[in-house]
Motif scaffolding. Structure first.
Motif, short mmCIF file in Angstrom:
data_model
loop_
_atom_site.label_atom_id
_atom_site.label_comp_id
_atom_site.label_asym_id
_atom_site.label_seq_id
_atom_site.Cartn_x
_atom_site.Cartn_y
_atom_site.Cartn_z
N THR A 1 0.86 -1.19 0.00
CA THR A 1 0.00 0.00 0.00
C THR A 1 0.89 1.24 0.00
N SER B 1 6.26 9.81 -1.89
CA SER B 1 7.34 10.79 -1.61
C SER B 1 8.44 10.22 -0.74
N THR C 1 0.63 11.72 1.79
CA THR C 1 -0.74 11.57 2.28
C THR C 1 -0.79 11.53 3.81
N GLU D 1 12.65 4.63 1.34
CA GLU D 1 12.64 3.17 1.25
C GLU D 1 12.81 2.73 -0.21
C1 LIG Z 1 10.61 17.55 -0.51
C2 LIG Z 1 10.32 16.58 0.60
C3 LIG Z 1 10.34 17.01 1.91
C4 LIG Z 1 10.07 16.11 2.97
N1 LIG Z 1 10.10 16.58 4.25
C5 LIG Z 1 9.86 15.75 5.29
C6 LIG Z 1 9.90 16.22 6.63
O1 LIG Z 1 10.14 17.40 6.88
N2 LIG Z 1 9.65 15.33 7.64
C7 LIG Z 1 9.35 14.03 7.39
O2 LIG Z 1 9.13 13.26 8.35
N3 LIG Z 1 9.30 13.54 6.12
C8 LIG Z 1 9.54 14.36 5.06
N4 LIG Z 1 9.51 13.89 3.77
C9 LIG Z 1 9.23 12.45 3.53
C10 LIG Z 1 7.76 12.13 3.13
O3 LIG Z 1 7.10 13.27 2.66
C11 LIG Z 1 6.96 11.54 4.30
O4 LIG Z 1 7.56 10.35 4.73
C12 LIG Z 1 5.49 11.25 3.90
O5 LIG Z 1 4.74 10.92 5.05
C13 LIG Z 1 5.34 10.12 2.89
O6 LIG Z 1 3.99 10.12 2.46
P1 LIG Z 1 3.54 9.37 1.13
O7 LIG Z 1 2.04 9.39 1.10
O8 LIG Z 1 4.22 9.96 -0.04
O9 LIG Z 1 4.04 7.91 1.44
P2 LIG Z 1 4.70 6.85 0.42
O10 LIG Z 1 6.04 7.35 0.00
O11 LIG Z 1 3.73 6.52 -0.64
O12 LIG Z 1 4.90 5.61 1.40
C14 LIG Z 1 5.83 5.66 2.46
C15 LIG Z 1 5.69 4.38 3.30
O13 LIG Z 1 4.41 4.34 3.92
C16 LIG Z 1 3.68 3.17 3.52
N5 LIG Z 1 2.27 3.62 3.40
C17 LIG Z 1 1.82 4.71 2.73
N6 LIG Z 1 0.50 4.85 2.91
C18 LIG Z 1 0.08 3.81 3.68
C19 LIG Z 1 -1.18 3.41 4.22
N7 LIG Z 1 -2.31 4.09 3.99
N8 LIG Z 1 -1.24 2.28 4.97
C20 LIG Z 1 -0.10 1.57 5.23
N9 LIG Z 1 1.12 1.90 4.75
C21 LIG Z 1 1.21 3.02 4.00
C22 LIG Z 1 4.32 2.72 2.22
O14 LIG Z 1 4.19 1.32 2.01
C23 LIG Z 1 5.78 3.10 2.47
O15 LIG Z 1 6.39 2.11 3.29
C24 LIG Z 1 9.76 14.75 2.70
C25 LIG Z 1 9.73 14.32 1.34
C26 LIG Z 1 9.99 15.22 0.31
C27 LIG Z 1 9.91 14.74 -1.12
#
Ligand SMILES: Cc1cc2nc3c(=O)[nH]c(=O)nc-3n(C[C@H](O)[C@H](O)[C@H](O)COP(=O)(O)OP(=O)(O)OC[C@H]3O[C@@H](n4cnc5c(N)ncnc54)[C@H](O)[C@@H]3O)c2cc1C
Length: 344
Positions: A49, A54, A119, A341
C-alpha cells in the motif's frame, strides 16, 4: 474493482524512477481493501500500500504484485472538550491540505508540519516530524485494516510504538496494517514560544510577536520553500540520508583533522554525537554537484536532497548514492544511511 496491468511506477514515486507494477489499483473507500486483498490472495500476489510516493524509490525490476494506492478521502472535525477538537482524516487525503484545514480552524498541533509532501495515512509510518512537532504528539488513534486478523481495528497512540522517525508500522509490523484513517487531537489555544531553533531564529529576524497556528504555518512554508525543491517540479525524495550518529571517539578523531573544529555542526546525543549529513556531503565536494554520468544532482540549496535531473534508471540513482557514501566514508569513516525506502 478496477485493476490496471503493467503500470509505470515512476509516476508513483516523487523520484520519478522505477520499473512497472504487475497490477495497480486505487483504494477509494475502506470496503475496497478486503476485496482487493482477497483477489491478490487468490492470485498468490504480494501486496503493497502506498500514498503519494514521496518516501519510496522503486527498483528497475518494478513490483511483481499488486500496488494499492490509498485515495480514501475525508476531513472531519468533532469537539472533544472545551479546548480540544478531534480531527479525523481519510488516509488518502493530501497531508498539506489537512494541515491547511486545521490552521484555518485556528487549531494548534500540526501547523509546523506544513508543506510536507504525501498523504495523511503515511504520516504515522515514520512518525513524520519537522520544526519541533511530530504526528505522534497529536495522534489520538488510527483506524487500520489488520491483514493478520483480517479485520478493521482501532489502534491507540501508545500501541503504535512511535519513536524518532519510526513506529511499529515501519519495523516489527511492516506491511501488516493498511491505514484507513487517522484521528488527531488538536488544541484551540495558540502555540507558544520558544519554537524550534531555526524557526525561532526566523521569527526573531522578522520581529514577530503574535503567534497563531496560521502564522506558524506561513513561516514554516516560507522557510521550507526557500531551501527545498517542490517534488511536483523537481524529482526528489526530500532528505536522502539521515543525520549520522557517531561515537565520541569518532567525533574527536574527525575534529583533530580540522583547523576550526568548532565549525563542525554536531549535537551531543546519548551515545555520542549527531553530525550533519548535509555538512559531510558538502565537505566531500558534493554541494550543488551535477553528475553527467548518472544524470543525478544534489540540490543547490540543500546537498542532502538528491534530485533526478535526467537519470535513466534507479541504477543511476544508486550509483550516485554510492559515490557520495563512499566519499564520506573514505574521508570521515562515517556511514550515511539512506532515508527513503527502496522497494526492489
Ligand atoms: C521535498 C520533501 C520534503 C520532505 N520533508 C519531510 C519532513 O520534513 N519530515 C518528514 O518526516 N518527512 C519528510 N519527507 C518524507 C515524506 O514526505 C513523508 O515520509 C510522507 O509521510 C510520505 O507520504 P507518502 O504518502 O508519499 O508515502 P509513500 O512514500 O507513498 O509511502 C511511504 C511508506 O508508507 C507506507 N504507506 C503509505 N500509505 C500507507 C497506508 N495508507 N497504509 C499503510 N502503509 C502506507 C508505504 O508502504 C511506504 O512504506 C519529505 C519528502 C519530500 C519529497
Amino acid at each position: 474493482m478496477y485493476i490496471r496491468k503493467n503500470v509505470d511506477l515512476a509516476k508513483y514515486s516523487t523520484m520519478r524512477l522505477g520499473g512497472k507494477a504487475k497490477f495497480l489499483a486505487n483504494i477509494n473507500e475502506k470496503s475496497d481493501i478486503p476485496n482487493y486483498l482477497d483477489w491478490a490472495k487468490e492470485q498468490g500476489l504480494e501486496v503493497i500500500t502506498i500514498g503519494g510516493g514521496s518516501n519510496i524509490i522503486w527498483g528497475d525490476k518494478g513490483f511483481d504484485g499488486l500496488v494499492l494506492v490509498n485515495k480514501i478521502p475525508g476531513i472531519k472535525f468533532r469537539k472533544a472538550n472545551q479546548e480540544e477538537i478531534f480531527l479525523t482524516v481519510g488516509a488518502g487525503e493530501q497531508w498539506d491540505k489537512v494541515v491547511k484545514a486545521s490552521t484555518e480552524k485556528e487549531l494548534h498541533g500540526i501547523e509546523a508540519l506544513s508543506l510536507i509532501p504525501g498523504t495523511a495515512g503515511a504520516t504515522p509510518i515514520q512518525n513524520v516530524g519537522a520544526y519541533g512537532q511530530e504526528v505522534s504528539d497529536t495522534i489520538e488513534s488510527i483506524e487500520v485494516y489488520d491483514r493478520q486478523s483480517e479485520q478493521f481495528v482501532n489502534l491507540s497512540n501508545d500501541s503504535c510504538k512511535f519513536g524518532y522517525r519510526s513506529s511499529r508500522f515501519k519495523d516489527k509490523d511492516k506491511g501488516r496494517f493498511i491505514i484507513v484513517s487517522v484521528t488527531f487531537c488538536l488544541n484551540s489555544a495558540n502555540p507558544k514560544p520558544p519554537f524550534y531553533n531555526s524557526l525561532q531564529r526566523y521569527i526573531d529576524k522578522l520581529g514577530i510577536t503574535k503567534f497563531t497556528p496560521q502564522v506558524i504555518r506561513e513561516l514554516v512554508i516560507a522557510i521550507r520553500s526557500s531551501k527545498l525543491p517542490d517534488p511536483d517540479k523537481v524529482a526528489n525524495n526530500g532528505s536522502f540520508f539521515a543525520n549520522p550518529i557517531v561515537s565520541n571517539t569518532s567525533y574527536y578523531r574527525i575534529r583533530k583533522n580540522f583547523d576550526n573544529p568548532e565549525d563542525i555542526p554536531a549535537w551531543k546525543v546519548k551515545d555520542g554525537y549527531k553530525l550533519s549529513a548535509a555538512w559531510l556531503i558538502e565537505q566531500v565536494g558534493f554541494k550543488d554537484k551535477h553528475d553527467k554520468y548518472t544524470g543525478m544532482a544534489t540540490w543547490h540549496l540543500q546537498p542532502l536532497v538528491l534530485v533526478n535531473e535526467k537519470a535513466k534508471s534507479t541504477k543511476d540513482l544508486m550509483k550516485f548514492r554510492d559515490k557520495i557514501q563512499k566519499k564520506v566514508f573514505n574521508e570521515f569513516g562515517v556511514n550515511l544511511i539512506q532515508e527513503p525506502e527502496l522497494i526492489d
